[in-house]
Motif scaffolding. Structure first.
Motif, PDB file in Angstrom:
ATOM      1  N   ALA A  10       0.831  -1.205   0.000  1.00 43.53           N
ATOM      2  CA  ALA A  10       0.000   0.000   0.000  1.00 43.53           C
ATOM      3  C   ALA A  10       0.866   1.256   0.000  1.00 43.53           C
ATOM      4  CB  ALA A  10      -0.923  -0.013   1.219  1.00 43.53           C
ATOM      5  N   PHE A  11       1.936   1.225   0.778  1.00 42.20           N
ATOM      6  CA  PHE A  11       2.831   2.386   0.834  1.00 42.20           C
ATOM      7  C   PHE A  11       3.445   2.672  -0.536  1.00 42.20           C
ATOM      8  CE2 PHE A  11       7.263   3.801   1.127  1.00 42.20           C
ATOM      9  CZ  PHE A  11       7.065   5.077   1.628  1.00 42.20           C
ATOM     10  N   ILE A  12       3.972   1.636  -1.186  1.00 41.09           N
ATOM     11  CA  ILE A  12       4.605   1.820  -2.493  1.00 41.09           C
ATOM     12  C   ILE A  12       3.604   2.399  -3.499  1.00 41.09           C
ATOM     13  CG2 ILE A  12       5.666   0.630  -4.450  1.00 41.09           C
ATOM     14  CD1 ILE A  12       6.622  -1.474  -2.312  1.00 41.09           C
ATOM     15  N   GLY A  13       2.405   1.823  -3.516  1.00 46.75           N
ATOM     16  CA  GLY A  13       1.397   2.290  -4.453  1.00 46.75           C
ATOM     17  C   GLY A  13       1.002   3.736  -4.229  1.00 46.75           C
ATOM     18  N   ILE A  14       0.775   4.101  -2.966  1.00 44.59           N
ATOM     19  CA  ILE A  14       0.345   5.471  -2.671  1.00 44.59           C
ATOM     20  C   ILE A  14       1.488   6.456  -2.871  1.00 44.59           C
ATOM     21  CG2 ILE A  14      -0.559   7.012  -0.885  1.00 44.59           C
ATOM     22  CD1 ILE A  14      -1.925   4.565   0.359  1.00 44.59           C
ATOM     23  N   TRP A  15       2.673   6.117  -2.361  1.00 49.65           N
ATOM     24  CA  TRP A  15       3.812   7.039  -2.450  1.00 49.65           C
ATOM     25  C   TRP A  15       4.155   7.341  -3.908  1.00 49.65           C
ATOM     26  CZ3 TRP A  15       6.399   9.402   1.592  1.00 49.65           C
ATOM     27  CH2 TRP A  15       7.596  10.056   1.281  1.00 49.65           C
ATOM     28  N   SER A  16       4.044   6.349  -4.758  1.00 47.06           N
ATOM     29  CA  SER A  16       4.387   6.536  -6.172  1.00 47.06           C
ATOM     30  C   SER A  16       3.464   7.531  -6.854  1.00 47.06           C
ATOM     31  CB  SER A  16       4.330   5.193  -6.907  1.00 47.06           C
ATOM     32  OG  SER A  16       5.254   4.273  -6.363  1.00 47.06           O
ATOM     33  N   THR A  17       2.239   7.652  -6.384  1.00 51.16           N
ATOM     34  CA  THR A  17       1.317   8.601  -7.011  1.00 51.16           C
ATOM     35  C   THR A  17       1.702  10.044  -6.731  1.00 51.16           C
ATOM     36  OG1 THR A  17      -0.207   8.653  -5.103  1.00 51.16           O
ATOM     37  CG2 THR A  17      -0.583   6.956  -6.786  1.00 51.16           C
ATOM     38  N   GLY A  18       2.604  10.267  -5.766  1.00 48.65           N
ATOM     39  CA  GLY A  18       3.036  11.630  -5.472  1.00 48.65           C
ATOM     40  C   GLY A  18       3.691  12.293  -6.674  1.00 48.65           C
ATOM     41  N   PHE A  19       4.440  11.511  -7.451  1.00 43.33           N
ATOM     42  CA  PHE A  19       5.087  12.068  -8.635  1.00 43.33           C
ATOM     43  C   PHE A  19       4.060  12.394  -9.710  1.00 43.33           C
ATOM     44  CE2 PHE A  19       8.177   9.575  -6.352  1.00 43.33           C
ATOM     45  CZ  PHE A  19       9.316  10.368  -6.379  1.00 43.33           C
ATOM     46  N   ILE A  20       2.991  11.606  -9.781  1.00 41.33           N
ATOM     47  CA  ILE A  20       1.909  11.895 -10.727  1.00 41.33           C
ATOM     48  C   ILE A  20       1.175  13.161 -10.302  1.00 41.33           C
ATOM     49  CG2 ILE A  20      -0.160  10.989 -11.818  1.00 41.33           C
ATOM     50  CD1 ILE A  20       2.412   9.449 -12.471  1.00 41.33           C
ATOM     51  N   ALA A  21       0.928  13.288  -8.990  1.00 36.34           N
ATOM     52  CA  ALA A  21       0.256  14.488  -8.478  1.00 36.34           C
ATOM     53  C   ALA A  21       1.101  15.731  -8.726  1.00 36.34           C
ATOM     54  CB  ALA A  21      -0.035  14.319  -6.985  1.00 36.34           C
ATOM     55  N   ALA A  22       2.415  15.614  -8.529  1.00 37.66           N
ATOM     56  CA  ALA A  22       3.300  16.760  -8.754  1.00 37.66           C
ATOM     57  C   ALA A  22       3.262  17.186 -10.221  1.00 37.66           C
ATOM     58  CB  ALA A  22       4.721  16.402  -8.336  1.00 37.66           C
ATOM     59  N   ARG A  23       3.209  16.212 -11.102  1.00 39.06           N
ATOM     60  CA  ARG A  23       3.121  16.521 -12.524  1.00 39.06           C
ATOM     61  C   ARG A  23       1.789  17.182 -12.860  1.00 39.06           C
ATOM     62  NH1 ARG A  23       4.604  12.368 -17.453  1.00 39.06           N
ATOM     63  NH2 ARG A  23       3.729  13.596 -19.157  1.00 39.06           N
TER      64      ARG A  23
END
Length: 292
Positions: A10-23
């Motif tokens: 769950a951590f990996i999946g959620i944390w990875s979306t941070g780069f998508i949100a930043a974009r």
């Protein structure tokens, strides 16, 4: 056991979306301004959660200072450094490459600061994960390294060291702290550092549209409340070198999400890197599980 295995995924999946949100939010808001809003709302949400749960707040100045320092390292210096560096022209691939050194740095620092003793298998996992991360990022590194401005590069290096030291400091100082109040204080510390920088260096631009608000709300509830809570739980339960190895899986997941959402290329080299990164993280986590 099932729940414990779900937490890293769950951590990996959620944390990875941070780069998508930043974009998503990058064209619509100044980076430090965006982080200031995120830190303020995150602190507020954690305070409300702590109040509703009747959670205990730290007693004494030393406990508050320790939590504030962790927040400054994990949030202000790490996120602020990466956002600022990319905003100042550092290629995102180079930033990701430097941040990708964090698991190796954490393992090195943890050996001396936390007296963790990684064995040969764990070191092999760390190195395999690093090679896998490099392969995932390699297609995006179309950069003349001699032309890179040293200031943004220094900023992202400081960011990498900050999340490394913040993780270790949390492990050393926060084992008995309530996670809800501890997180609230951390975000207060992050806000205290980031907001003055935003006020003095930016125009405080935040355009009110669905992209900016979606990115902000997800950053608060998904990343700050969700991912950071999971990170603090994992730091409390296991060796920080094992937790840090999970970050090797972030670039592969980001590459997959970018391919899925933005139609970016995903070549065989990257797929091979994904598999290597997963094998490296698996070796480290398997060693940790064997010690329990």
């Amino acid at each position: 056991m099932t729940l414990e295995r779900f937490i890293p995924l769950a951590f990996i999946g959620i944390w990875s979306t941070g780069f998508i949100a930043a974009r998503l939010v990058a064209p619509w808001t100044d980076p430090l301004t965006f982080l200031s809003y995120r830190f303020f709302l995150s602190a507020l949400v954690f305070m409300l959660i702590a109040q509703a749960a009747g959670a205990s707040w730290p007693r004494g100045r030393a406990a508050w200072v320790r939590a504030l320092v962790v927040g400054i390292l994990l949030q202000s210096f790490y996120l602020g450094g990466v956002f600022w560096a990319v905003n100042r022209g550092l290629p995102a691939g180079v930033a990701a490459l430097v941040v990708g050194l964090q698991p190796l740095a954490t393992t090195l620092f943890a050996t001396s600061m936390l007296h963790e003793r990684p064995d040969a298998r764990q070191w092999l996992g760390v190195l395999i994960g690093l090679v896998g991360t490099l392969l995932v990022l390699l297609p995006g590194l179309k950069t003349d390294f001699g032309a890179i401005d040293p200031m943004p590069l220094a900023a992202v290096l400081i960011a990498m060291l900050s999340i490394t030291l913040g993780t270790i400091w949390q492990k050393r100082t926060g084992p008995g702290a309530d996670l809800r109040t501890n997180a609230a204080i951390q975000f207060i510390g992050a806000l205290v550092v980031t907001l003055p920088l935003a006020l003095t260096t930016e125009d405080m631009r935040f355009e009110s549209n669905w992209q900016a608000w979606t990115g902000l709300l997800w950053s608060v509830f998904g990343l700050s409340v969700g991912a950071i809570s999971l990170l603090l739980v994992m730091i409390r339960r296991g060796p920080v070198s094992s937790v840090a190895s999970l970050f090797y899986l972030v670039p592969p997941v980001v590459a997959f999400l970018s391919w899925l959402l933005f139609d970016e290329t995903l070549g065989l080299l990257q797929v091979g890197g994904m598999l290597l990164a997963a094998c490296g993280a698996g070796l480290v986590s398997r060693r940790t599980s064997a010690l329990r």
